[in-house]
Design a protein around this motif. Structure first.
Motif, PDB file in Angstrom:
ATOM      1  N   GLY A  26       0.781  -1.195  -0.357  1.00 29.39           N
ATOM      2  CA  GLY A  26      -0.463   0.190   0.038  1.00 29.39           C
ATOM      3  C   GLY A  26       0.344   1.180   0.067  1.00 29.39           C
ATOM      4  N   VAL A  27       2.055   1.075   0.585  1.00 30.49           N
ATOM      5  CA  VAL A  27       2.927   2.253   0.494  1.00 30.49           C
ATOM      6  C   VAL A  27       3.771   2.436  -0.553  1.00 30.49           C
ATOM      7  CG1 VAL A  27       4.582   2.937   1.949  1.00 30.49           C
ATOM      8  CG2 VAL A  27       2.904   2.517   3.302  1.00 30.49           C
ATOM      9  N   LYS A  28       4.407   1.608  -0.968  1.00 32.23           N
ATOM     10  CA  LYS A  28       5.324   1.604  -1.753  1.00 32.23           C
ATOM     11  C   LYS A  28       4.182   2.440  -3.245  1.00 32.23           C
ATOM     12  CE  LYS A  28       8.589   0.500  -5.068  1.00 32.23           C
ATOM     13  NZ  LYS A  28      10.175   1.091  -4.797  1.00 32.23           N
ATOM     14  N   PHE A  29       3.169   1.639  -3.769  1.00 38.60           N
ATOM     15  CA  PHE A  29       1.400   2.169  -4.835  1.00 38.60           C
ATOM     16  C   PHE A  29       1.023   3.060  -4.642  1.00 38.60           C
ATOM     17  CE2 PHE A  29       4.049  -2.002  -5.065  1.00 38.60           C
ATOM     18  CZ  PHE A  29       4.375  -1.740  -6.571  1.00 38.60           C
ATOM     19  N   ASN A  30       1.386   3.069  -3.193  1.00 39.54           N
ATOM     20  CA  ASN A  30       0.100   4.687  -2.475  1.00 39.54           C
ATOM     21  C   ASN A  30      -1.200   4.240  -3.220  1.00 39.54           C
ATOM     22  OD1 ASN A  30      -0.542   6.926  -1.336  1.00 39.54           O
ATOM     23  ND2 ASN A  30      -0.629   8.282  -3.965  1.00 39.54           N
ATOM     24  N   ILE A  31      -1.728   2.944  -1.860  1.00 40.25           N
ATOM     25  CA  ILE A  31      -2.978   2.236  -2.596  1.00 40.25           C
ATOM     26  C   ILE A  31      -3.984   1.967  -1.172  1.00 40.25           C
ATOM     27  CG2 ILE A  31      -3.073   1.840  -4.498  1.00 40.25           C
ATOM     28  CD1 ILE A  31      -1.929  -0.570  -4.344  1.00 40.25           C
ATOM     29  N   SER A  32      -4.722   1.734  -1.631  1.00 38.16           N
ATOM     30  CA  SER A  32      -5.642   1.770  -0.148  1.00 38.16           C
ATOM     31  C   SER A  32      -5.082   0.349   0.076  1.00 38.16           C
ATOM     32  CB  SER A  32      -6.719   1.881   0.186  1.00 38.16           C
ATOM     33  OG  SER A  32      -7.722   1.653  -0.885  1.00 38.16           O
ATOM     34  N   LEU A  33      -5.106  -0.320   2.215  1.00 30.95           N
ATOM     35  CA  LEU A  33      -5.368  -1.998   1.584  1.00 30.95           C
ATOM     36  C   LEU A  33      -6.690  -2.295   1.150  1.00 30.95           C
ATOM     37  CD1 LEU A  33      -4.362  -1.801   6.063  1.00 30.95           C
ATOM     38  CD2 LEU A  33      -2.724  -2.549   3.458  1.00 30.95           C
ATOM     39  N   ARG A  34      -7.503  -2.327   1.045  1.00 31.43           N
ATOM     40  CA  ARG A  34      -8.912  -2.333  -0.015  1.00 31.43           C
ATOM     41  C   ARG A  34      -8.413  -2.955  -0.794  1.00 31.43           C
ATOM     42  NH1 ARG A  34     -14.633  -0.848   0.806  1.00 31.43           N
ATOM     43  NH2 ARG A  34     -14.704  -1.804   2.065  1.00 31.43           N
ATOM     44  N   THR A  35      -7.677  -2.303  -1.849  1.00 30.24           N
ATOM     45  CA  THR A  35      -7.220  -2.128  -2.810  1.00 30.24           C
ATOM     46  C   THR A  35      -5.724  -2.899  -3.338  1.00 30.24           C
ATOM     47  OG1 THR A  35      -8.161   0.167  -3.540  1.00 30.24           O
ATOM     48  CG2 THR A  35      -6.055  -0.599  -5.160  1.00 30.24           C
ATOM     49  N   VAL A  36      -5.269  -3.080  -1.925  1.00 32.67           N
ATOM     50  CA  VAL A  36      -4.324  -4.060  -1.995  1.00 32.67           C
ATOM     51  C   VAL A  36      -4.674  -5.086  -1.837  1.00 32.67           C
ATOM     52  CG1 VAL A  36      -2.064  -5.124  -0.475  1.00 32.67           C
ATOM     53  CG2 VAL A  36      -2.668  -2.615  -1.205  1.00 32.67           C
ATOM     54  N   GLN A  37      -5.582  -5.460  -1.119  1.00 33.26           N
ATOM     55  CA  GLN A  37      -5.925  -6.997  -1.769  1.00 33.26           C
ATOM     56  C   GLN A  37      -6.808  -7.880  -2.386  1.00 33.26           C
ATOM     57  OE1 GLN A  37      -5.673  -8.282   1.012  1.00 33.26           O
ATOM     58  NE2 GLN A  37      -5.400  -7.396   2.815  1.00 33.26           N
ATOM     59  N   ARG A  38      -7.934  -6.387  -3.079  1.00 37.17           N
ATOM     60  CA  ARG A  38      -8.104  -6.873  -4.430  1.00 37.17           C
ATOM     61  C   ARG A  38      -7.314  -7.299  -5.538  1.00 37.17           C
ATOM     62  NH1 ARG A  38     -12.188  -2.535  -3.687  1.00 37.17           N
ATOM     63  NH2 ARG A  38     -10.354  -1.391  -4.477  1.00 37.17           N
ATOM     64  N   ASP A  39      -6.098  -6.319  -5.608  1.00 35.01           N
ATOM     65  CA  ASP A  39      -4.819  -6.620  -5.969  1.00 35.01           C
ATOM     66  C   ASP A  39      -4.260  -7.713  -6.803  1.00 35.01           C
ATOM     67  OD1 ASP A  39      -5.402  -4.106  -7.943  1.00 35.01           O
ATOM     68  OD2 ASP A  39      -4.064  -2.800  -6.883  1.00 35.01           O
ATOM     69  N   LEU A  40      -3.807  -7.885  -4.915  1.00 38.99           N
ATOM     70  CA  LEU A  40      -2.878  -9.680  -4.993  1.00 38.99           C
ATOM     71  C   LEU A  40      -4.376 -10.892  -5.156  1.00 38.99           C
ATOM     72  CD1 LEU A  40      -1.767  -8.752  -1.362  1.00 38.99           C
ATOM     73  CD2 LEU A  40      -0.356  -8.406  -3.246  1.00 38.99           C
ATOM     74  N   LEU A  41      -4.965 -10.768  -4.560  1.00 35.01           N
ATOM     75  CA  LEU A  41      -6.355 -11.479  -4.730  1.00 35.01           C
ATOM     76  C   LEU A  41      -6.461 -11.807  -7.208  1.00 35.01           C
ATOM     77  CD1 LEU A  41      -8.721 -13.938  -4.545  1.00 35.01           C
ATOM     78  CD2 LEU A  41     -10.483 -11.726  -4.518  1.00 35.01           C
ATOM     79  N   GLU A  42      -6.508 -10.657  -7.288  1.00 42.05           N
ATOM     80  CA  GLU A  42      -6.412 -11.201  -9.178  1.00 42.05           C
ATOM     81  C   GLU A  42      -5.050 -11.083  -9.213  1.00 42.05           C
ATOM     82  OE1 GLU A  42      -7.843  -7.904 -11.766  1.00 42.05           O
ATOM     83  OE2 GLU A  42      -8.629  -7.069  -9.744  1.00 42.05           O
ATOM     84  N   LEU A  43      -3.525 -11.018  -9.058  1.00 45.45           N
ATOM     85  CA  LEU A  43      -2.910 -11.937  -9.073  1.00 45.45           C
ATOM     86  C   LEU A  43      -2.553 -13.179  -8.876  1.00 45.45           C
ATOM     87  CD1 LEU A  43      -0.165  -8.511  -7.910  1.00 45.45           C
ATOM     88  CD2 LEU A  43      -0.283  -9.344 -10.033  1.00 45.45           C
ATOM     89  N   THR A  44      -3.540 -13.266  -7.513  1.00 47.34           N
ATOM     90  CA  THR A  44      -3.218 -14.922  -7.937  1.00 47.34           C
ATOM     91  C   THR A  44      -3.989 -15.762  -8.256  1.00 47.34           C
ATOM     92  OG1 THR A  44      -3.580 -14.917  -5.070  1.00 47.34           O
ATOM     93  CG2 THR A  44      -4.155 -16.899  -5.994  1.00 47.34           C
ATOM     94  N   GLU A  45      -4.977 -14.943  -9.000  1.00 45.64           N
ATOM     95  CA  GLU A  45      -5.921 -15.595 -10.038  1.00 45.64           C
ATOM     96  C   GLU A  45      -5.173 -15.909 -11.338  1.00 45.64           C
ATOM     97  OE1 GLU A  45      -9.739 -13.528  -9.974  1.00 45.64           O
ATOM     98  OE2 GLU A  45     -10.022 -14.185  -8.485  1.00 45.64           O
ATOM     99  N   MET A  46      -4.683 -14.929 -12.045  1.00 48.65           N
ATOM    100  CA  MET A  46      -3.440 -15.225 -13.262  1.00 48.65           C
ATOM    101  C   MET A  46      -2.456 -16.273 -13.373  1.00 48.65           C
ATOM    102  SD  MET A  46      -3.345 -11.295 -13.112  1.00 48.65           S
ATOM    103  CE  MET A  46      -2.223 -10.892 -14.508  1.00 48.65           C
TER     104      MET A  46
END
Length: 312
Positions: A26-46
């Motif tokens: 979140g700090v590295k990419f300046n995004i919220s924790l909720r967005t981080v969780q969504r992004d990590l879930l998408e990466l897992t699906e990929m």
């Protein structure tokens, strides 16, 4: 920044750091924790291989089998990769033979059917001729990987005269005239020796050690620079036909001074320890080459030819 660009950047980042937390992303990419969780879930699906750790200091850990983000290639780039891999496949053994087939399948699977046919036809128009050797190299990949991590290997080696047990650290692998070789630091004799991969009969991995060794490229450059005590200058009269037909890389034909009559003089530093081998090579030239010096090499070649004639 687009969402896809952010996902790829996160993918590259976690590939590099191996261990990470949602807060860190979140700090590295300046995004919220909720967005981080969504992004990590998408990466897992990929198919990005990481797992979560529980506990007070929990976070995420990347698995060792890294998967790179999607990369786009032009038609010319795809063709160059396929041609390079197809040329490597002419060797009976290469370190990543199965993976090469997988890469080609994946590349072809991303293009249209007409382009697939065009790319597959490329290998019919380019050929890199490599001597066909029957000797197998079952431990080529293990030796290559040991070189990368500076791992000592314990191996049984057939030196023709006898089978010996060795403990050494490989510097890398290289191919010459259809054979695979590896220089390695012999821990018993504390020196770098050269081995042929197909003569390794068994192998066992040891520990990685902290030792300052040259890379295989540095070793080859040092080998060229080092002057053997028994070195002398070969003076060889040779024809252009001989240089065109000769496939071994031992002689440096770029050093030939050519005459108008189509013959030239090769001056090359050689070791007396290799006279028998060099005489055998020069014998293959037949009447297209003549040793002018040294005399000792002449005598060895004459003796070889006499022994051959006596068979008839």
């Amino acid at each position: 920044m687009s969402k896809m660009r952010r996902l790829i950047d996160i993918w590259l980042y976690i590939n590099r750091v191996k261990r990470f937390t949602a807060q860190e992303i979140g700090v590295k990419f300046n995004i919220s924790l909720r967005t981080v969780q969504r992004d990590l879930l998408e990466l897992t699906e990929m198919g990005v291989p990481f797992y979560s750790e529980v506990g007070r200091n929990g976070g995420y850990v990347m698995l060792n089998n890294e998967v790179l983000p999607p990369i786009s290639f032009t038609e010319e780039e795809t063709a160059s990769i396929i041609l390079t891999y197809e040329s490597l496949k002419q060797y009976q053994d290469i370190p990543y033979k199965i993976e090469i087939d997988s890469v080609i399948r994946k590349l072809l699977g991303q293009v249209s059917e007409p382009l697939q046919k065009k790319l597959l036809s490329l290998k019919d128009y380019v050929l890199m001729k490599i001597p066909n050797r029957k000797e197998e190299n079952p431990f080529l990949r293990e030796i290559f990987q040991a070189a990368i991590i500076k791992q000592q290997i314990l191996f049984s080696y057939d030196s023709l005269r006898e089978q010996k047990d060795k403990t050494a650290v490989p510097l890398g692998i290289y191919s010459e005239n259809g054979y695979w070789y590896f220089p390695a630091y012999d821990l018993l004799y504390e020196r770098i020796s050269l081995f042929r991969v197909d003569r390794v009969k068994s192998i066992k991995g040891g520990e990685s050690i902290d030792i300052n060794l040259p890379t295989i490229v540095e070793w080859m450059n040092l080998k060229k620079q080092n002057v053997d005590e028994n070195t002398c200058t070969l003076v060889l009269q040779i024809s252009r036909r001989a240089t065109r037909d000769f496939s071994n890389s031992f002689f440096d034909f770029s050093k030939i001074t050519w005459n108008e009559n189509g013959t030239g003089i090769l001056l090359q530093e050689i070791s007396e320890n290799e006279f028998q081998y060099i005489a055998s090579l020069i014998a293959t030239f037949g009447s297209e080459a003549k040793i002018l010096a040294p005399q000792k090499l002449k005598d060895i070649l004459i003796l070889k030819l006499k022994k051959t004639i006596s068979l008839y």
